[in-house]
Design a protein around this motif. Sequence first.
Motif, PDB file in Angstrom:
ATOM      1  N   GLN A  41      93.719 -10.005   8.533  1.00  0.00           N
ATOM      2  CA  GLN A  41      93.998  -9.933   9.983  1.00  0.00           C
ATOM      3  C   GLN A  41      93.029 -10.833  10.746  1.00  0.00           C
ATOM      4  N   ALA A  42      91.763 -10.875  10.274  1.00  0.00           N
ATOM      5  CA  ALA A  42      90.746 -11.684  10.952  1.00  0.00           C
ATOM      6  C   ALA A  42      91.088 -13.181  10.894  1.00  0.00           C
ATOM      7  N   CYS A  43      91.942 -13.552   9.945  1.00  0.00           N
ATOM      8  CA  CYS A  43      92.308 -14.972   9.788  1.00  0.00           C
ATOM      9  C   CYS A  43      93.602 -15.324  10.505  1.00  0.00           C
ATOM     10  N   ALA A  44      94.288 -14.308  11.063  1.00  0.00           N
ATOM     11  CA  ALA A  44      95.659 -14.525  11.546  1.00  0.00           C
ATOM     12  C   ALA A  44      95.747 -15.663  12.565  1.00  0.00           C
ATOM     13  N   GLN A  45      94.869 -15.637  13.564  1.00  0.00           N
ATOM     14  CA  GLN A  45      94.943 -16.668  14.614  1.00  0.00           C
ATOM     15  C   GLN A  45      94.723 -18.062  14.044  1.00  0.00           C
ATOM     16  N   THR A  46      93.736 -18.162  13.167  1.00  0.00           N
ATOM     17  CA  THR A  46      93.434 -19.468  12.563  1.00  0.00           C
ATOM     18  C   THR A  46      94.617 -19.946  11.731  1.00  0.00           C
ATOM     19  N   LEU A  47      95.228 -19.034  10.967  1.00  0.00           N
ATOM     20  CA  LEU A  47      96.373 -19.418  10.132  1.00  0.00           C
ATOM     21  C   LEU A  47      97.539 -19.881  11.013  1.00  0.00           C
ATOM     22  N   ASP A  48      97.746 -19.186  12.148  1.00  0.00           N
ATOM     23  CA  ASP A  48      98.800 -19.596  13.088  1.00  0.00           C
ATOM     24  C   ASP A  48      98.507 -21.002  13.624  1.00  0.00           C
ATOM     25  N   ARG A  49      97.248 -21.184  14.033  1.00  0.00           N
ATOM     26  CA  ARG A  49      96.872 -22.470  14.620  1.00  0.00           C
ATOM     27  C   ARG A  49      97.031 -23.603  13.602  1.00  0.00           C
ATOM     28  N   LEU A  50      96.725 -23.300  12.348  1.00  0.00           N
ATOM     29  CA  LEU A  50      96.846 -24.321  11.289  1.00  0.00           C
ATOM     30  C   LEU A  50      98.300 -24.535  10.866  1.00  0.00           C
ATOM     31  N   GLU A  51      99.200 -23.727  11.432  1.00  0.00           N
ATOM     32  CA  GLU A  51     100.624 -23.772  11.084  1.00  0.00           C
ATOM     33  C   GLU A  51     100.833 -23.560   9.588  1.00  0.00           C
ATOM     34  N   ALA A  52     100.089 -22.574   9.046  1.00  0.00           N
ATOM     35  CA  ALA A  52     100.222 -22.250   7.626  1.00  0.00           C
ATOM     36  C   ALA A  52     101.619 -21.702   7.364  1.00  0.00           C
ATOM     37  N   GLU A  53     102.236 -22.154   6.290  1.00  0.00           N
ATOM     38  CA  GLU A  53     103.523 -21.579   5.888  1.00  0.00           C
ATOM     39  C   GLU A  53     103.324 -20.575   4.762  1.00  0.00           C
ATOM     40  N   ARG A  54     102.293 -20.858   3.953  1.00  0.00           N
ATOM     41  CA  ARG A  54     101.981 -19.927   2.863  1.00  0.00           C
ATOM     42  C   ARG A  54     100.484 -19.728   2.788  1.00  0.00           C
ATOM     43  N   VAL A  55     100.092 -18.601   2.233  1.00  0.00           N
ATOM     44  CA  VAL A  55      98.667 -18.384   1.998  1.00  0.00           C
ATOM     45  C   VAL A  55      98.444 -18.118   0.503  1.00  0.00           C
ATOM     46  N   LEU A  56      97.403 -18.731  -0.018  1.00  0.00           N
ATOM     47  CA  LEU A  56      96.961 -18.435  -1.378  1.00  0.00           C
ATOM     48  C   LEU A  56      95.695 -17.613  -1.196  1.00  0.00           C
ATOM     49  N   ILE A  57      95.790 -16.313  -1.501  1.00  0.00           N
ATOM     50  CA  ILE A  57      94.672 -15.402  -1.241  1.00  0.00           C
ATOM     51  C   ILE A  57      93.869 -15.194  -2.524  1.00  0.00           C
ATOM     52  N   LEU A  58      92.577 -15.429  -2.410  1.00  0.00           N
ATOM     53  CA  LEU A  58      91.695 -15.298  -3.573  1.00  0.00           C
ATOM     54  C   LEU A  58      90.524 -14.405  -3.202  1.00  0.00           C
ATOM     55  N   SER A  59      89.863 -13.860  -4.220  1.00  0.00           N
ATOM     56  CA  SER A  59      88.681 -13.040  -3.972  1.00  0.00           C
ATOM     57  C   SER A  59      87.454 -13.820  -4.388  1.00  0.00           C
ATOM     58  N   GLY A  60      86.463 -13.830  -3.523  1.00  0.00           N
ATOM     59  CA  GLY A  60      85.217 -14.515  -3.847  1.00  0.00           C
ATOM     60  C   GLY A  60      84.497 -13.899  -5.033  1.00  0.00           C
ATOM     61  N   MET A  69     105.491 -27.494   1.579  1.00  0.00           N
ATOM     62  CA  MET A  69     105.113 -26.320   2.351  1.00  0.00           C
ATOM     63  C   MET A  69     103.595 -26.267   2.514  1.00  0.00           C
ATOM     64  N   LYS A  70     103.146 -26.054   3.734  1.00  0.00           N
ATOM     65  CA  LYS A  70     101.694 -26.063   3.958  1.00  0.00           C
ATOM     66  C   LYS A  70     101.044 -24.756   3.498  1.00  0.00           C
ATOM     67  N   THR A  71     100.242 -24.866   2.459  1.00  0.00           N
ATOM     68  CA  THR A  71      99.558 -23.698   1.916  1.00  0.00           C
ATOM     69  C   THR A  71      98.080 -23.749   2.282  1.00  0.00           C
ATOM     70  N   VAL A  72      97.602 -22.655   2.862  1.00  0.00           N
ATOM     71  CA  VAL A  72      96.178 -22.543   3.207  1.00  0.00           C
ATOM     72  C   VAL A  72      95.564 -21.474   2.302  1.00  0.00           C
ATOM     73  N   ALA A  73      94.405 -21.792   1.733  1.00  0.00           N
ATOM     74  CA  ALA A  73      93.720 -20.796   0.894  1.00  0.00           C
ATOM     75  C   ALA A  73      92.884 -19.878   1.777  1.00  0.00           C
ATOM     76  N   VAL A  74      92.922 -18.583   1.462  1.00  0.00           N
ATOM     77  CA  VAL A  74      92.058 -17.619   2.144  1.00  0.00           C
ATOM     78  C   VAL A  74      91.244 -16.915   1.067  1.00  0.00           C
ATOM     79  N   ILE A  75      89.941 -17.025   1.163  1.00  0.00           N
ATOM     80  CA  ILE A  75      89.073 -16.438   0.147  1.00  0.00           C
ATOM     81  C   ILE A  75      88.277 -15.299   0.769  1.00  0.00           C
ATOM     82  N   LEU A  76      88.431 -14.120   0.193  1.00  0.00           N
ATOM     83  CA  LEU A  76      87.779 -12.930   0.753  1.00  0.00           C
ATOM     84  C   LEU A  76      86.347 -12.823   0.230  1.00  0.00           C
ATOM     85  N   ALA A  77      85.402 -12.847   1.158  1.00  0.00           N
ATOM     86  CA  ALA A  77      83.997 -12.878   0.742  1.00  0.00           C
ATOM     87  C   ALA A  77      83.090 -12.148   1.729  1.00  0.00           C
TER      88      ALA A  77
END
Length: 463
Positions: free
Chosen positions: A91-110, A1-9
Amino acid sequence: MKTVAVILAAGLGTRMKSRKPKVLHEILGDSSLLWVLRNLPDGIEKALVVVHHGKAEVAGAMFSWHEEGLIRVQPQPVDQGQPLGTGHALQACAQTLDRLEAERVLILSGDVPLTRKATLTALAAHDAAILAMDLDRPGAYGRVVQQADGRLAGLVEFKDASETQRAIRRVNGGIYALPWAPLRIALEGLKNDNAQGEYYLTDAVAALAQSVPVAVEVADPSELMGMNSRSDQAALQAIARDRVNLGWMEAGVSFLDPSTVLISPRAKLGADTVVEPLVRVDGSCVIGEGCLLGQGSILTAATVENGAVVRPYCSVEGTRIGAGAVVGPFARLREGTELAPGVHIGNFVETKKAKLGRGAKANHLSYIGDAEVGEETNIGAGVITCNYDGFAKHTTTIGKRAFIGSDSQLVAPVTVGDGAIVAAGTTVTQDVPSDALALSRSAQVTKEGGAARQREKRKPKGM
Ligand code: UD1
Ligand code: CA
């Protein structure tokens, strides 16, 4: 499963009271965000970092960490625009995540720097899970509400929580592994009708938990503490320090008082090395086996080979100290210093761009800059290389087994050959050939009884 990390910073970090973006504040010399990026689980190949305040600074820092090889994944900055909350950041990452065909997100805080890679890897093994911690004093963290079977029922921000909810000791660590498709839908429904007028990611996670079972994983509080204030930063620094030092103890390094020693997470130390109190080892230093790092010494970008001794209160920067060399106390080794094995550098000696050959000695009160010193050469007390003429730097070259007498000055550019002797107090302005003796002194005048006569003359009248 394609997991993309999203780090809030993107947050400003108001409580840090700083001009610097919060995620660039440092723990043991490394930015909070660098700690986070360094610990991404191995399977993750793509990381989005949500930025806004100080975005050029944050993006620049990330770029250089990748260039320097400090992080595996090249992070992609995503500008949130005005930060309207953690949910808005996603929400600001939604388009990029769609384009990357992310199946899961690993959300972290900076601003949550000390989560271990193993903990994140375990979290990412779940289809949907959040990381929580249990605190005796849960403070301002969001509270975790669980169903009878332990699964997530809801997340309530402290400012919005009722008295009963505030009594919950299980709090949200702000780290989540979630399926992207349902999260995307939950984000679309977010509202900001809460105490802070923000779009909370926690509301989206709670909404998602109504349709997808979300596991609550509990981690040690030392891994989930956030950096929201300078006192949080100091507390994180203490946790990181203890963790790093304990790791080196387990690898065979002794500490006389580990609570006073700060070692960069990037540094490496060899077994049987002893670290005295108040030592600081910055950046990517490499310390060999069986070394001694004396009390109060500070090492930056240094390599210390096996068995070398750094006596107390030395400053060592951009330097290589060869095996078995002895340095200090109170020595200052600056960038470009290379000490071959067995070199002795004593107290109050400063070196810069200086190469000293095997067994060379400079034991007292010297400045050796832009210089090369051959093996077994002895530099006497108070010798100075005059490397700067007010316009440019010049080089001093001294051969092997030479002897430079105390209080001499070597006016560069100048060369002293192998086996040459420079008499004490000489100002060397011309090259000295091998095996030559150089001296420049005015002849000494000695007046028999002169001292007694001086005293007689200066005696107050009537005595
Ligand atoms: C957040 C969680 C809280 C949790 C805590 C754990 C929310 C609403 N609350 O609270 O439940 O207990 O983390 O540490 O998520 N950020 C953005 N854009 C924004 C706002 C924030 O990128 O618009 C970033 C911040 O820079 C920070 C991270 O998100 O790195 C968390 O934001 P912060 O304001 O620190 O949230 P907390 O109040 O700590
Ligand atoms: Ca926070």
